[in-house]
Design an enzyme around this catalytic site. Structure first.
Site, mmCIF file in Angstrom:
data_model
loop_
_atom_site.group_PDB
_atom_site.id
_atom_site.type_symbol
_atom_site.label_atom_id
_atom_site.label_comp_id
_atom_site.label_asym_id
_atom_site.label_seq_id
_atom_site.Cartn_x
_atom_site.Cartn_y
_atom_site.Cartn_z
ATOM 1 N N TYR A 1 0.816 -1.283 -0.083
ATOM 2 C CA TYR A 1 -0.230 0.056 0.039
ATOM 3 C C TYR A 1 1.123 1.133 0.094
ATOM 4 C CZ TYR A 1 -4.720 -2.008 0.848
ATOM 5 O OH TYR A 1 -5.906 -2.600 0.937
ATOM 6 N N LYS B 1 3.006 -15.442 3.128
ATOM 7 C CA LYS B 1 3.245 -16.168 1.978
ATOM 8 C C LYS B 1 4.750 -16.710 1.786
ATOM 9 C CE LYS B 1 2.002 -17.853 -1.962
ATOM 10 N NZ LYS B 1 1.123 -19.271 -2.142
ATOM 11 N N ASP C 1 -2.979 -18.199 1.318
ATOM 12 C CA ASP C 1 -3.999 -19.103 0.487
ATOM 13 C C ASP C 1 -4.805 -20.196 1.137
ATOM 14 O OD1 ASP C 1 -1.400 -20.528 0.469
ATOM 15 O OD2 ASP C 1 -1.474 -21.085 -1.622
ATOM 16 N N ASP D 1 -6.262 -7.036 4.436
ATOM 17 C CA ASP D 1 -7.576 -6.085 3.679
ATOM 18 C C ASP D 1 -8.412 -7.368 2.997
ATOM 19 O OD1 ASP D 1 -9.044 -3.921 2.466
ATOM 20 O OD2 ASP D 1 -8.105 -4.698 0.596
ATOM 21 N N ASP E 1 -12.319 -8.802 4.596
ATOM 22 C CA ASP E 1 -13.608 -8.976 3.783
ATOM 23 C C ASP E 1 -14.202 -10.291 3.796
ATOM 24 O OD1 ASP E 1 -13.500 -6.198 3.326
ATOM 25 O OD2 ASP E 1 -14.175 -6.548 1.258
HETATM 26 C C1 IPM Z 1 -10.465 -0.883 4.194
HETATM 27 C C2 IPM Z 1 -10.656 -0.572 2.662
HETATM 28 C C3 IPM Z 1 -9.591 0.457 2.665
HETATM 29 C C4 IPM Z 1 -8.144 -0.350 2.343
HETATM 30 C C5 IPM Z 1 -9.538 1.099 1.123
HETATM 31 C C6 IPM Z 1 -10.789 2.212 1.181
HETATM 32 C C7 IPM Z 1 -8.429 2.210 0.751
HETATM 33 O O1 IPM Z 1 -11.001 -1.591 1.841
HETATM 34 O O2 IPM Z 1 -10.356 -0.256 5.071
HETATM 35 O O3 IPM Z 1 -10.268 -2.162 4.054
HETATM 36 O O4 IPM Z 1 -7.810 -1.088 1.255
HETATM 37 O O5 IPM Z 1 -7.413 -0.565 3.267
HETATM 38 MN MN MN Z 2 -10.987 -3.457 2.378
#
Ligand code: IPM
Ligand code: MN
Length: 358
Positions: free
Chosen positions: A141, A186, A219, A243, A247
């Protein structure tokens, strides 16, 4: 106590859910005898519209003079042209770096209402109570970036110091919880992962010998998170893996609308935000779920102010509202509860006036 909190509503549903966060903070102040002053500032797309900058200097100043920052969400289709010179997400990334919040805590403990909504089988969700510690200010990032017509690079770079400080955060949590740390990397391919693995191994042996440590490849972890989620306690990983996996973990909770996060550093200001995005498809309709923001307020009270009683009260009130069927559309198809009604339901379920002795 007295504290100053900067609110960054941002884009899409951000302003709607942060409005409920503000009402909750006011209710906590009134019931527990605190005084919270608050101010709002622009971040993301709305800040680009106003000034061309997703993180204006005035917003940075407002965050730096605060004791904690509560953020809604940034981004939307209006600003997602990949060739645009500035993007809303840059505001958030620069803010994380400016505040030095290198440890992103994302707890996942499915509530029965959410579990029912999850595509994962109920027996796999039993006893799931895990927390991610995602490194937030390093890796690809923030590494050097290059782009020409023919190639592009995002350098993934980590120093031992960066790995150590976030590992200590994760280890402290593991020690206070069930004493297990799962480090995800990884290491069969990446040099950065091999540095993570050796650093985590050494630090944990030297400083936290009582915590059990396991290393898993990312993975494989992507699979285990859905096939045996109850096995995990604290999960430590680098920025990009974190990240993606967080999710994925939201699937366990049944809705993105239920998951809070805290971003902490060694500085005094923490950054608190729901993990969901700006949800432009439902923005402005008053139907967004405010619970993730309210749970982020609980994390703010706990981690920035040490107000454990108040934080527990907020979490219990959200859980009770869910038990009582106060559900927004993301939690039940034909549900009709509005953002404001859900917010009020939580506040109504806080314990009545428990003023502490001064
Ligand atoms: C998160 C979001 C952010 C990230 C984006 C909006 C930059 O997806 O907080 O997980 O990738 O960190
Ligand atoms: Mn995210």
């Amino acid at each position: 106590m007295h504290a100053h909190i900067t609110l960054l509503p941002g884009d899409g549903i951000g302003p709607e859910v942060v409005a409920q966060g503000r009402l909750l903070l006011e209710a906590i102040a009134a019931r527990y005898g605190h005084s919270f002053s608050m101010e709002e500032a622009l971040i993301g797309g709305c800040a680009i519209n106003a000034s061309g900058d997703p993180l204006p200097a005035a917003t940075i100043a407002a965050c730096l003079r605060a004791d904690a920052v509560l953020l809604g969400a940034v981004g939307g289709p209006q600003w997602s042209d990949p060739n645009a010179p500035v993007r809303p997400e840059q505001g958030l990334l620069t803010l994380r770096a400016t505040l030095g919040v290198f440890a992103n805590l994302r707890p996942v403990k499915p509530h029965p209402v959410g579990a029912k909504q999850s595509p994962i089988k109920a027996h796999l969700l039993k006893n799931v109570d895990l927390i991610f510690v995602r490194e937030l200010t390093g890796g690809s990032y923030f590494g050097a970036k290059q782009k020409t017509a023919e190639m592009a690079t995002d350098e993934c770079r980590y120093t031992v110091t960066e790995i150590e400080r976030v590992t200590r955060r994760a280890a402290e949590l593991a020690r206070a919880r069930r004493g297990k740390l799962t480090h995800v990397d990884k290491a069969n391919v990446m040099e950065t992962s091999r540095l993570w693995r050796s650093t985590v191994t050494r630090l944990m042996r030297e400083e936290y010998p009582e915590v059990r440590v396991e290393h898993l490849l990312v993975d494989a972890m992507a699979m285990y998170l859905l096939t045996r989620p109850a096995d995990f306690d604290v999960i430590l990983t680098e920025n990009l893996f974190g990240d993606i996996l967080t999710d994925e973990a939201a699937v366990l909770a049944g809705s993105m609308g239920l998951l809070p996060s805290a971003s902490l550093g060694t500085g005094k200001v923490g950054l608190f935000e729901p993990i969901h995005g700006s949800a432009p498809d439902i923005a402005g309709k008053g139907i967004a779920n405010p619970y993730a923001t309210m749970l982020s307020v609980a994390m703010l009270l706990r981690h920035s102010f040490g107000l454990e009683v108040e934080a527990n009260a907020v979490e219990a009130a959200v859980s009770q509202a869910l038990d009582d069927g106060v559900l927004t559309r993301d939690l039940r198809k034909r549900a009709s509860v509005s953002t404001a009604e859900a917010g009020s339901a939580v506040i109504a379920r806080l314990p009545q006036r428990q003023r502490r002795a001064a």
